[in-house]
Motif scaffolding. Structure first.
Motif, PDB file in Angstrom:
ATOM      1  N   SER A   1       3.467   4.758   9.577  1.00 57.91           N
ATOM      2  CA  SER A   1       3.666   3.497   9.091  1.00 57.91           C
ATOM      3  C   SER A   1       2.414   2.760   9.434  1.00 57.91           C
ATOM      4  O   SER A   1       2.345   1.414   9.235  1.00 57.91           O
ATOM      5  CB  SER A   1       4.709   2.791   9.419  1.00 57.91           C
ATOM      6  OG  SER A   1       4.874   2.466  10.910  1.00 57.91           O
ATOM      7  N   GLU A   2       1.242   3.274   9.777  1.00 59.92           N
ATOM      8  CA  GLU A   2      -0.110   2.539  10.032  1.00 59.92           C
ATOM      9  C   GLU A   2      -0.422   1.707   8.843  1.00 59.92           C
ATOM     10  O   GLU A   2      -0.363   2.314   7.745  1.00 59.92           O
ATOM     11  CB  GLU A   2      -1.063   3.114  10.761  1.00 59.92           C
ATOM     12  CG  GLU A   2      -1.776   4.273   9.712  1.00 59.92           C
ATOM     13  CD  GLU A   2      -1.053   5.614  10.040  1.00 59.92           C
ATOM     14  OE1 GLU A   2      -1.719   6.477   9.625  1.00 59.92           O
ATOM     15  OE2 GLU A   2      -0.127   5.685  10.347  1.00 59.92           O
ATOM     16  N   GLU A   3      -0.845   0.555   8.877  1.00 60.12           N
ATOM     17  CA  GLU A   3      -1.465  -0.081   7.683  1.00 60.12           C
ATOM     18  C   GLU A   3      -2.863   0.235   7.558  1.00 60.12           C
ATOM     19  O   GLU A   3      -3.525   0.712   8.475  1.00 60.12           O
ATOM     20  CB  GLU A   3      -1.649  -1.688   7.981  1.00 60.12           C
ATOM     21  CG  GLU A   3      -0.297  -2.333   8.405  1.00 60.12           C
ATOM     22  CD  GLU A   3      -0.630  -3.827   8.694  1.00 60.12           C
ATOM     23  OE1 GLU A   3      -1.533  -4.182   8.760  1.00 60.12           O
ATOM     24  OE2 GLU A   3       0.607  -4.512   8.991  1.00 60.12           O
TER      25      GLU A   3
ATOM     26  N   ILE B   1       0.818  -1.243   0.077  1.00 54.30           N
ATOM     27  CA  ILE B   1       0.133   0.036   0.011  1.00 54.30           C
ATOM     28  C   ILE B   1       0.860   1.120   0.051  1.00 54.30           C
ATOM     29  O   ILE B   1       0.437   2.168  -0.820  1.00 54.30           O
ATOM     30  CB  ILE B   1      -0.997  -0.067   1.231  1.00 54.30           C
ATOM     31  CG1 ILE B   1      -1.797  -0.978   1.213  1.00 54.30           C
ATOM     32  CG2 ILE B   1      -1.904   1.082   1.303  1.00 54.30           C
ATOM     33  CD1 ILE B   1      -2.599  -1.359  -0.018  1.00 54.30           C
ATOM     34  N   ARG B   2       1.908   1.206   0.646  1.00 59.07           N
ATOM     35  CA  ARG B   2       2.747   2.235   0.897  1.00 59.07           C
ATOM     36  C   ARG B   2       3.955   1.823   0.418  1.00 59.07           C
ATOM     37  O   ARG B   2       4.794   0.951   0.647  1.00 59.07           O
ATOM     38  CB  ARG B   2       2.880   3.016   2.312  1.00 59.07           C
ATOM     39  CG  ARG B   2       3.895   4.208   2.503  1.00 59.07           C
ATOM     40  CD  ARG B   2       4.018   4.570   3.967  1.00 59.07           C
ATOM     41  NE  ARG B   2       5.026   5.554   4.136  1.00 59.07           N
ATOM     42  CZ  ARG B   2       4.843   6.964   4.057  1.00 59.07           C
ATOM     43  NH1 ARG B   2       3.387   7.468   3.812  1.00 59.07           N
ATOM     44  NH2 ARG B   2       5.767   7.712   4.460  1.00 59.07           N
ATOM     45  N   ILE B   3       4.641   2.640  -0.744  1.00 65.61           N
ATOM     46  CA  ILE B   3       5.983   2.378  -1.117  1.00 65.61           C
ATOM     47  C   ILE B   3       6.948   3.712  -1.023  1.00 65.61           C
ATOM     48  O   ILE B   3       6.453   4.830  -1.423  1.00 65.61           O
ATOM     49  CB  ILE B   3       5.874   2.089  -2.663  1.00 65.61           C
ATOM     50  CG1 ILE B   3       4.916   0.867  -2.863  1.00 65.61           C
ATOM     51  CG2 ILE B   3       7.492   1.860  -3.288  1.00 65.61           C
ATOM     52  CD1 ILE B   3       4.577   0.675  -4.460  1.00 65.61           C
ATOM     53  N   GLU B   4       8.027   3.560  -0.497  1.00 66.04           N
ATOM     54  CA  GLU B   4       9.090   4.431  -0.085  1.00 66.04           C
ATOM     55  C   GLU B   4      10.088   4.189  -1.291  1.00 66.04           C
ATOM     56  O   GLU B   4      10.738   3.061  -1.193  1.00 66.04           O
ATOM     57  CB  GLU B   4       9.475   4.690   1.045  1.00 66.04           C
ATOM     58  CG  GLU B   4       8.297   5.095   2.037  1.00 66.04           C
ATOM     59  CD  GLU B   4       8.695   5.456   3.455  1.00 66.04           C
ATOM     60  OE1 GLU B   4       7.551   5.487   4.218  1.00 66.04           O
ATOM     61  OE2 GLU B   4       9.901   4.971   3.721  1.00 66.04           O
TER      62      GLU B   4
ATOM     63  N   LYS C   1       2.338  10.745  -3.216  1.00 66.55           N
ATOM     64  CA  LYS C   1       1.972  11.481  -2.217  1.00 66.55           C
ATOM     65  C   LYS C   1       3.061  12.497  -2.025  1.00 66.55           C
ATOM     66  O   LYS C   1       4.057  12.160  -1.207  1.00 66.55           O
ATOM     67  CB  LYS C   1       1.787  10.535  -0.902  1.00 66.55           C
ATOM     68  CG  LYS C   1       0.808  11.345   0.111  1.00 66.55           C
ATOM     69  CD  LYS C   1       0.588  10.438   1.369  1.00 66.55           C
ATOM     70  CE  LYS C   1      -0.153  10.982   2.650  1.00 66.55           C
ATOM     71  NZ  LYS C   1      -1.454  11.622   1.637  1.00 66.55           N
ATOM     72  N   ARG C   2       2.968  13.498  -2.537  1.00 63.18           N
ATOM     73  CA  ARG C   2       3.984  14.473  -2.696  1.00 63.18           C
ATOM     74  C   ARG C   2       4.226  15.246  -1.183  1.00 63.18           C
ATOM     75  O   ARG C   2       5.255  15.822  -1.207  1.00 63.18           O
ATOM     76  CB  ARG C   2       3.705  15.572  -3.686  1.00 63.18           C
ATOM     77  CG  ARG C   2       3.698  14.773  -5.370  1.00 63.18           C
ATOM     78  CD  ARG C   2       3.713  15.918  -6.273  1.00 63.18           C
ATOM     79  NE  ARG C   2       3.429  15.380  -7.481  1.00 63.18           N
ATOM     80  CZ  ARG C   2       4.348  15.034  -8.385  1.00 63.18           C
ATOM     81  NH1 ARG C   2       5.625  14.977  -7.908  1.00 63.18           N
ATOM     82  NH2 ARG C   2       4.215  14.565  -9.494  1.00 63.18           N
ATOM     83  N   SER C   3       3.219  15.337  -0.613  1.00 67.49           N
ATOM     84  CA  SER C   3       3.434  15.905   0.874  1.00 67.49           C
ATOM     85  C   SER C   3       4.217  15.181   1.652  1.00 67.49           C
ATOM     86  O   SER C   3       4.787  15.938   2.722  1.00 67.49           O
ATOM     87  CB  SER C   3       1.998  16.173   1.227  1.00 67.49           C
ATOM     88  OG  SER C   3       1.265  14.864   1.724  1.00 67.49           O
ATOM     89  N   HIS C   4       4.548  13.973   1.202  1.00 65.27           N
ATOM     90  CA  HIS C   4       5.179  13.188   2.124  1.00 65.27           C
ATOM     91  C   HIS C   4       6.704  12.860   1.725  1.00 65.27           C
ATOM     92  O   HIS C   4       7.521  12.203   2.195  1.00 65.27           O
ATOM     93  CB  HIS C   4       4.840  11.664   2.198  1.00 65.27           C
ATOM     94  CG  HIS C   4       3.687  11.683   3.345  1.00 65.27           C
ATOM     95  ND1 HIS C   4       3.275  10.434   3.905  1.00 65.27           N
ATOM     96  CD2 HIS C   4       2.857  12.645   3.843  1.00 65.27           C
ATOM     97  CE1 HIS C   4       2.214  10.784   5.062  1.00 65.27           C
ATOM     98  NE2 HIS C   4       2.162  12.186   4.928  1.00 65.27           N
ATOM     99  N   TYR C   5       7.078  13.533   0.571  1.00 69.33           N
ATOM    100  CA  TYR C   5       8.560  13.702   0.042  1.00 69.33           C
ATOM    101  C   TYR C   5       9.413  14.140   0.920  1.00 69.33           C
ATOM    102  O   TYR C   5       9.134  15.331   1.390  1.00 69.33           O
ATOM    103  CB  TYR C   5       8.491  14.240  -1.240  1.00 69.33           C
ATOM    104  CG  TYR C   5       8.026  13.613  -2.404  1.00 69.33           C
ATOM    105  CD1 TYR C   5       7.196  12.567  -2.243  1.00 69.33           C
ATOM    106  CD2 TYR C   5       8.282  14.128  -3.703  1.00 69.33           C
ATOM    107  CE1 TYR C   5       6.424  11.831  -3.425  1.00 69.33           C
ATOM    108  CE2 TYR C   5       7.762  13.410  -4.782  1.00 69.33           C
ATOM    109  CZ  TYR C   5       6.948  12.166  -4.621  1.00 69.33           C
ATOM    110  OH  TYR C   5       6.385  11.766  -5.726  1.00 69.33           O
TER     111      TYR C   5
ATOM    112  N   ASP D   1      -1.327   3.699  -2.055  1.00 66.38           N
ATOM    113  CA  ASP D   1      -2.314   3.373  -3.120  1.00 66.38           C
ATOM    114  C   ASP D   1      -1.760   3.483  -4.526  1.00 66.38           C
ATOM    115  O   ASP D   1      -2.812   3.546  -5.499  1.00 66.38           O
ATOM    116  CB  ASP D   1      -3.772   4.024  -2.968  1.00 66.38           C
ATOM    117  CG  ASP D   1      -4.249   3.837  -1.554  1.00 66.38           C
ATOM    118  OD1 ASP D   1      -3.603   2.851  -0.691  1.00 66.38           O
ATOM    119  OD2 ASP D   1      -5.039   4.536  -1.087  1.00 66.38           O
ATOM    120  N   ALA D   2      -0.789   3.276  -4.830  1.00 65.66           N
ATOM    121  CA  ALA D   2      -0.204   3.417  -6.237  1.00 65.66           C
ATOM    122  C   ALA D   2      -0.233   5.024  -6.841  1.00 65.66           C
ATOM    123  O   ALA D   2      -0.202   5.128  -7.913  1.00 65.66           O
ATOM    124  CB  ALA D   2      -0.639   2.449  -7.106  1.00 65.66           C
TER     125      ALA D   2
END
Length: 316
Positions: free
Chosen positions: A310-312, A235-238, A263-267, A259-260
């Motif tokens: 990192s919650e699922e 679900i989350r890819i870094e 998520k630019r706010s987390h860069y 979710d593919a």
């Protein structure tokens, strides 16, 4: 341009030749008629079709006469759809609204001197599940607040509820009275219902596109899960990368997909210190260590950052 019988159109391999079936003057006349019709003046083309129909009938060319008659009827039907009750009805905006639990769609039909001059479509993400009246009020405040002009009459859905405050606001904004009403009968009710239908179709189309994109994302994540032999969907890819200028000014970057979707706010960027020369492996080790050390940070501390959570979650 006037085409010569021997002139070629397109590439040499197509074998297509312009044969001069129409002169430059006649072609220009056709274009002028099309422009007039699209501008709302259908009288010249109607007069021409009527004359050609009568001429064909007088010469007993009944098939041609029937063809001209069908064209004339088609133009009349189109004109009826474009026209409101009478050409002197002035300027009117017709608004249709459709709302779903995920989003809302708004259609605006601007009519000027009895003819529909355009159609505007809007999708509102921040109006999910709202009442029609709430969507109408919020939309009109934003739309007409930035519009160069406001028409004297606005037709709205019958489910809009109390529209008196909106009418008062728009009148003040225009500097003259604006009538906001939900038509109960006649041509204006038909036009408002048409706007409603268009809004609903736009909403359903947008929902279909969103669901299709979601299905494609799920398919991509499932394929990635199989290729990497993972137990669950990623679900989350870094993703991490290291850049430097000849071993100096070393910087690590982290980009995030959820979710593919990016998520630019987390860069995030990491400044790497304490390394001598070119050492991408050492820099990568430092960046990833610093990143995962944030997992144990207390959400109330200064080290906590939303981008490192990192919650699922489920795919949505």
């Amino acid at each position: 341009h006037r085409a010569r019988d021997s002139a070629r159109c397109g590439s040499r391999g197509t074998g297509c030749r312009c044969v001069g079936y129409i002169s430059k003057e006649d072609y220009r006349e056709v274009i002028d008629q099309v422009v007039e019709f699209l501008s709302g003046d259908d009288r010249p083309i109607r007069r021409r079709l009527e004359a050609e129909m009568r001429e064909a009938a007088a010469e007993e060319r009944f098939e041609d006469a029937a063809r001209y008659r069908n064209r004339l009827r088609a133009i009349e039907r189109l004109s009826e759809r474009q026209a409101v009750e009478r050409p002197s009805s002035g300027s009117v905006d017709v608004i249709g609204i459709a709302v779903s639990p995920e989003r809302a769609a708004v259609q605006v039909f601007p009519l000027r001197e009895g003819r529909m001059v355009d159609r505007y479509s809007f999708h509102l993400e921040n109006a999910a599940g709202a009442e029609v009246g709430e969507v109408l009020e919020g939309f009109c405040l934003e739309y007409y607040g930035a519009a160069p002009s406001i028409p004297p009459q606005i037709l709205v859905p019958r489910a809009a509820g109390d529209i008196a405050p909106l009418e008062e606001f728009l009148s003040e904004l225009r500097g003259a009275h604006v009538e906001v009403r939900a038509p109960e009968r006649g041509e204006k009710r038909r036009l408002q219902e048409l706007a409603q239908q268009n809004a609903q179709l736009a909403l359903e189309s947008e929902s279909f596109v969103a669901e299709t994109k979601r299905a494609r994302r799920l398919e991509s994540l499932e394929e990635l899960r199989e290729q990497l032999n993972l137990e669950s969907l990623p679900i989350r890819i870094e993703c991490f990368d290291i850049s430097n200028i000849q071993g100096q000014e070393i910087v690590g970057s982290m980009v995030v997909f959820e979710d593919a979707v990016a998520k630019r706010s987390h860069y995030r960027k990491f400044t790497v210190r304490g390394l001598d020369g070119q050492d991408d492996f050492g820099a990568m080790r430092e960046v990833i260590t610093r990143r995962f050390s944030r997992l144990t940070a207390d959400p109330s501390s200064d080290d906590w950052n939303e981008s490192f959570r990192s919650e699922e979650r489920r795919v949505g």
